[in-house]
Enzyme design. Sequence first.
Site, PDB file in Angstrom:
ATOM      1  N   SER A 248     -69.567-103.997  32.660  1.00 48.35           N
ATOM      2  CA  SER A 248     -70.184-104.650  31.499  1.00 48.35           C
ATOM      3  C   SER A 248     -70.072-106.171  31.582  1.00 48.35           C
ATOM      4  CB  SER A 248     -69.499-104.168  30.224  1.00 48.35           C
ATOM      5  OG  SER A 248     -70.069-104.819  29.113  1.00 48.35           O
TER       6      SER A 248
ATOM      7  N   ALA B  86     -72.032-105.930  26.284  1.00 53.89           N
ATOM      8  CA  ALA B  86     -71.593-105.516  24.942  1.00 53.89           C
ATOM      9  C   ALA B  86     -72.748-105.610  23.958  1.00 53.89           C
ATOM     10  CB  ALA B  86     -70.457-106.423  24.481  1.00 53.89           C
TER      11      ALA B  86
ATOM     12  N   ASN C 192     -63.639-116.292  31.742  1.00 51.83           N
ATOM     13  CA  ASN C 192     -64.821-116.368  30.881  1.00 51.83           C
ATOM     14  C   ASN C 192     -64.418-116.171  29.433  1.00 51.83           C
ATOM     15  OD1 ASN C 192     -66.248-113.889  29.458  1.00 51.83           O
ATOM     16  ND2 ASN C 192     -65.078-113.060  31.198  1.00 51.83           N
TER      17      ASN C 192
ATOM     18  N   ASN D  48     -65.759-100.964  23.526  1.00 53.59           N
ATOM     19  CA  ASN D  48     -65.068-102.185  23.939  1.00 53.59           C
ATOM     20  C   ASN D  48     -64.074-102.608  22.864  1.00 53.59           C
ATOM     21  OD1 ASN D  48     -64.252-104.680  24.790  1.00 53.59           O
ATOM     22  ND2 ASN D  48     -66.294-105.602  24.819  1.00 53.59           N
TER      23      ASN D  48
ATOM     24  N   CYS E 274     -61.954-106.841  24.224  1.00 50.63           N
ATOM     25  CA  CYS E 274     -62.482-108.165  24.546  1.00 50.63           C
ATOM     26  C   CYS E 274     -61.505-109.240  24.067  1.00 50.63           C
ATOM     27  CB  CYS E 274     -63.843-108.391  23.890  1.00 50.63           C
ATOM     28  SG  CYS E 274     -64.452-110.053  24.240  1.00 50.63           S
TER      29      CYS E 274
ATOM     30  N   ASN F 221     -60.108-104.349  31.258  1.00 52.46           N
ATOM     31  CA  ASN F 221     -60.804-105.560  30.856  1.00 52.46           C
ATOM     32  C   ASN F 221     -60.032-106.764  31.424  1.00 52.46           C
ATOM     33  OD1 ASN F 221     -62.547-107.364  29.454  1.00 52.46           O
ATOM     34  ND2 ASN F 221     -62.849-105.812  27.877  1.00 52.46           N
TER      35      ASN F 221
ATOM     36  N   GLY G 246     -61.745-110.805  38.647  1.00 49.03           N
ATOM     37  CA  GLY G 246     -61.859-111.034  40.090  1.00 49.03           C
ATOM     38  C   GLY G 246     -60.666-110.457  40.837  1.00 49.03           C
TER      39      GLY G 246
HETATM   40  C1  LIG Z   1     -68.816-113.064  32.519  1.00 46.73           C
HETATM   41  C2  LIG Z   1     -68.172-111.775  32.079  1.00 46.73           C
HETATM   42  C3  LIG Z   1     -68.632-111.135  30.935  1.00 46.73           C
HETATM   43  C4  LIG Z   1     -68.034-109.920  30.522  1.00 46.73           C
HETATM   44  N1  LIG Z   1     -68.512-109.293  29.416  1.00 46.73           N
HETATM   45  C5  LIG Z   1     -67.974-108.109  29.040  1.00 46.73           C
HETATM   46  C6  LIG Z   1     -68.496-107.393  27.920  1.00 46.73           C
HETATM   47  O1  LIG Z   1     -69.474-107.795  27.281  1.00 46.73           O
HETATM   48  N2  LIG Z   1     -67.879-106.219  27.568  1.00 46.73           N
HETATM   49  C7  LIG Z   1     -66.809-105.715  28.271  1.00 46.73           C
HETATM   50  O2  LIG Z   1     -66.302-104.654  27.917  1.00 46.73           O
HETATM   51  N3  LIG Z   1     -66.331-106.355  29.364  1.00 46.73           N
HETATM   52  C8  LIG Z   1     -66.881-107.530  29.756  1.00 46.73           C
HETATM   53  N4  LIG Z   1     -66.385-108.177  30.860  1.00 46.73           N
HETATM   54  C9  LIG Z   1     -65.257-107.568  31.627  1.00 46.73           C
HETATM   55  C10 LIG Z   1     -65.761-106.800  32.856  1.00 46.73           C
HETATM   56  O3  LIG Z   1     -66.610-105.744  32.486  1.00 46.73           O
HETATM   57  C11 LIG Z   1     -64.580-106.252  33.697  1.00 46.73           C
HETATM   58  O4  LIG Z   1     -63.839-105.355  32.899  1.00 46.73           O
HETATM   59  C12 LIG Z   1     -63.635-107.336  34.195  1.00 46.73           C
HETATM   60  O5  LIG Z   1     -64.340-108.518  34.518  1.00 46.73           O
HETATM   61  C13 LIG Z   1     -62.821-106.873  35.425  1.00 46.73           C
HETATM   62  O6  LIG Z   1     -63.649-106.557  36.516  1.00 46.73           O
HETATM   63  P1  LIG Z   1     -64.002-107.634  37.683  1.00 46.73           P
HETATM   64  O7  LIG Z   1     -62.719-108.227  38.129  1.00 46.73           O
HETATM   65  O8  LIG Z   1     -64.725-106.834  38.731  1.00 46.73           O
HETATM   66  O9  LIG Z   1     -64.898-108.661  37.040  1.00 46.73           O
HETATM   67  C14 LIG Z   1     -66.961-109.385  31.280  1.00 46.73           C
HETATM   68  C15 LIG Z   1     -66.523-110.046  32.430  1.00 46.73           C
HETATM   69  C16 LIG Z   1     -67.109-111.223  32.840  1.00 46.73           C
HETATM   70  C17 LIG Z   1     -66.607-111.894  34.098  1.00 46.73           C
END
Ligand SMILES: Cc1cc2nc3c(=O)[nH]c(=O)nc-3n(C[C@H](O)[C@H](O)[C@H](O)COP(=O)(O)O)c2cc1C
Length: 310
Positions: free
Chosen positions: A21, A46, A69, A127, A130, A192, A217
């Site tokens: 997401s 979301a 972020n 979610n 957040c 998250n 990341g």
């Molecule tokens: C720019 C950005 C926006 C995100 N927006 C949401 C969101 O709207 N809802 C949500 O549940 N997680 C959101 N996340 C979290 C990601 O879905 C994920 O859980 C988290 O980034 C860990 O995975 P990654 O390390 O591969 O990014 C967001 C992450 C990033 C970087």
Amino acid sequence: MINLAVQLPGLSLKNPIMPASGCFSFGREIGELYDLSKLGAVITKATTQHPRIGNATPRVAESSSGMLNAIGLQNPGVEQVVSEELKRLASYDVPVIVNVAGSSLEEYVEVASVVSKISNVHAIELNISCPNVKDGGIIFGTDALVAAELTKAVVAASSVPVYVKLSPNVTSIVPIAKAIEEAGASGLTMINTLLGMELDRKTGKPILANRTGGLSGPAIKPIAIRLIDEVRRNTSIPIIAMGGVETVQDVIDYLSIGANAVAVGTAHFKNPWICSELIDQLPEALASLGYSSVEQCIGRSHDHEYLLSR
Ligand SMILES: Cc1cc2nc3c(=O)[nH]c(=O)nc-3n(C[C@H](O)[C@H](O)[C@H](O)COP(=O)(O)O)c2cc1C
């Protein structure tokens, strides 16, 4: 021939790989790069009841070990998500998981009830984790009783299975995961982002207008692996894992620790084709381990003690 298919409540996945997401929006841009029907599923940005413009900028920052972020749940609101985004996604042969957010229990229930009636929506990702908004999100995800109450209400209002997204920003994740499982969730998604902060080197002030943001990341992968390990040993519902996935080895690691599917987030900002490439690489990675299906790889880290504990 390697069998990549995975069956989860409400979700018949061609393969276990999907965008996380917020890192894929609603697939409009990436849908121009490759056929989204190739994905195991799509997890949307979301969605809240009314449109949200999100937090003030700057709301993304690079850190020495990952991305921060504080987008703040920017989205066009459920009405437009249904009429435009979900409608467009229906042209693909891919199950959609809608990430549902809100400021109150009533808002979560309302959004979940609306989106779960849409035919290409096969599941909801709740979610409650957040870290970037004051009036919602994480306050529901850090208290087991509150998380359970919200889960129960959304499960009752939703006509599709509900997956709940866990926050790593808690002292002890297992009681929360167990309460959510007992409240009727069909699955968990984790993790998250981790709450962090980065300073501007010239001014010494926080880079993000929000001061703090969520770290994502590769830096968070060992934390996610540890948390999934704890939750996997103490709950039985499926887990969709995320946190720093960039390579097919990362996918294998998450399957090994017991995740049933894997979502890719931040890596999209470096390589928008990442999910497609990982899907192509997965059969060979599984074959090199001697497996002929994804299912055989799931939970292999636990073989001995995991089986004893069942
Ligand atoms: C720019 C950005 C926006 C995100 N927006 C949401 C969101 O709207 N809802 C949500 O549940 N997680 C959101 N996340 C979290 C990601 O879905 C994920 O859980 C988290 O980034 C860990 O995975 P990654 O390390 O591969 O990014 C967001 C992450 C990033 C970087």
